[in-house]
Design a protein around this motif. Structure first.
Motif, mmCIF file in Angstrom:
data_model
loop_
_atom_site.group_PDB
_atom_site.id
_atom_site.type_symbol
_atom_site.label_atom_id
_atom_site.label_comp_id
_atom_site.label_asym_id
_atom_site.label_seq_id
_atom_site.Cartn_x
_atom_site.Cartn_y
_atom_site.Cartn_z
ATOM 1 N N UNK A 174 29.577 39.606 12.758
ATOM 2 C CA UNK A 174 29.122 40.803 13.466
ATOM 3 C C UNK A 174 30.303 41.558 14.067
ATOM 4 N N UNK A 175 31.266 40.812 14.615
ATOM 5 C CA UNK A 175 32.457 41.438 15.173
ATOM 6 C C UNK A 175 33.215 42.201 14.096
ATOM 7 N N UNK A 176 33.264 41.654 12.899
ATOM 8 C CA UNK A 176 33.927 42.329 11.785
ATOM 9 C C UNK A 176 33.342 43.715 11.561
ATOM 10 N N UNK A 177 32.025 43.792 11.564
ATOM 11 C CA UNK A 177 31.346 45.076 11.370
ATOM 12 C C UNK A 177 31.671 46.041 12.497
ATOM 13 N N UNK A 178 31.654 45.542 13.731
ATOM 14 C CA UNK A 178 31.928 46.394 14.893
ATOM 15 C C UNK A 178 33.360 46.927 14.861
ATOM 16 N N UNK A 179 34.321 46.047 14.568
ATOM 17 C CA UNK A 179 35.717 46.481 14.512
ATOM 18 C C UNK A 179 35.932 47.505 13.396
ATOM 19 N N UNK A 180 35.269 47.294 12.264
ATOM 20 C CA UNK A 180 35.400 48.240 11.153
ATOM 21 C C UNK A 180 34.894 49.617 11.559
ATOM 22 N N UNK A 181 33.808 49.648 12.295
ATOM 23 C CA UNK A 181 33.282 50.936 12.765
ATOM 24 C C UNK A 181 34.251 51.586 13.736
ATOM 25 N N UNK A 182 34.769 50.802 14.671
ATOM 26 C CA UNK A 182 35.678 51.357 15.673
ATOM 27 C C UNK A 182 36.961 51.898 15.053
#
Length: 243
Positions: A174-182
């Motif tokens: 989930x963190x991977x997805x969030x960082x990619x968005x940021x």
């Protein structure tokens, strides 16, 4: 031409996946920075790479210690001024034998989250100036099939095998997805890779069907060297996207 640099966490064991990733990146011309909680475990591995003709440095980096993260970032700033690849490989499996979330020890849960989720999150923040200074940096978070127990209800033969570890890896995805968005407004690509069952623990008796560490490392390095038009925010397994 600027030196291409890569930092790999959790490179303390000769048979470990982290060292296999570092060796593969070194073979592709990167100056690899091998890190571990204890510098004395990473230095012999860096020395082995140097003796093989590769560029390698060992640093102490404890994912539960923000000071060590910033010290590592300061070293890279002075030595290189940028970071092309960050591989968040370090992990903790404090509950390997636990087979139910109801039996989970909360201290084990905290340990798993600290090393597998909070640590990579904080490290990415600490390294962000270096990553943005690179032409097109890549961040790879090393996931696990165990996370799929939570994501898809995958049955591994128990209610929830290694619940602390599994939950931490799920949260890392989930963190991977969030960082990619940021970081979508930057050239930085952020992905997670499930290396599959890998033979990294001969002392525990690896299964005959486990992949060699060098083979699993290639999947991680593929994500670490994606072209500019490559995907971001994805989870990969066996070189293919995982739902």
């Amino acid at each position: 031409m600027a030196i291409r640099t890569a930092l790999v966490t959790g490179t303390s064991r000769p048979a470990g996946l982290g060292f296999a990733v570092a060796r593969e990146l070194a073979g592709q011309g990167y100056h690899v920075v091998l890190t571990a909680r204890d510098h004395s475990t990473a230095e012999p591995l860096a020395d082995r790479l140097r003796r093989d003709g590769h560029a390698a440095t060992a640093l102490r980096l404890d994912l539960s210690d923000p000071v060590s993260m910033h010290e590592a970032a300061d070293h890279l700033t002075q030595a290189f001024g940028h970071l092309d690849v960050l591989v968040n490989n370090a992990s903790a499996m404090p509950d390997f034998q636990v087979l139910s979330a109801m039996e989970a020890d909360m201290d084990a849960v905290r340990t798993a989250l600290e090393v597998t989720v909070i640590g990579p999150w904080a490290l990415t923040q600490a390294m962000l100036p270096l990553l943005t200074a690179a032409p097109a940096a890549r961040i790879v978070n090393v996931s696990s099939l165990s996370a799929q127990q939570i994501a898809t209800g995958l049955d591994l033969g128990a209610a929830l095998r290694a619940p602390a570890y599994s939950m931490a890896k799920y949260m890392l995805n989930a963190l991977t997805t969030v960082l990619a968005r940021d970081l979508a407004h930057t050239p930085i690509l952020v992905n997670a890779v499930d290396p599959g069952n890998t033979a990294t623990h001969p002392e525990r008796g690896d299964d005959a069907t486990d992949r060699p560490a060098a083979e699993s490392a290639r999947d991680i390095v593929r994500a670490a060297t994606l072209d500019a038009d490559g995907p971001t925010g994805q989870l990969f397994g066996n070189g293919r996207p995982v739902a």
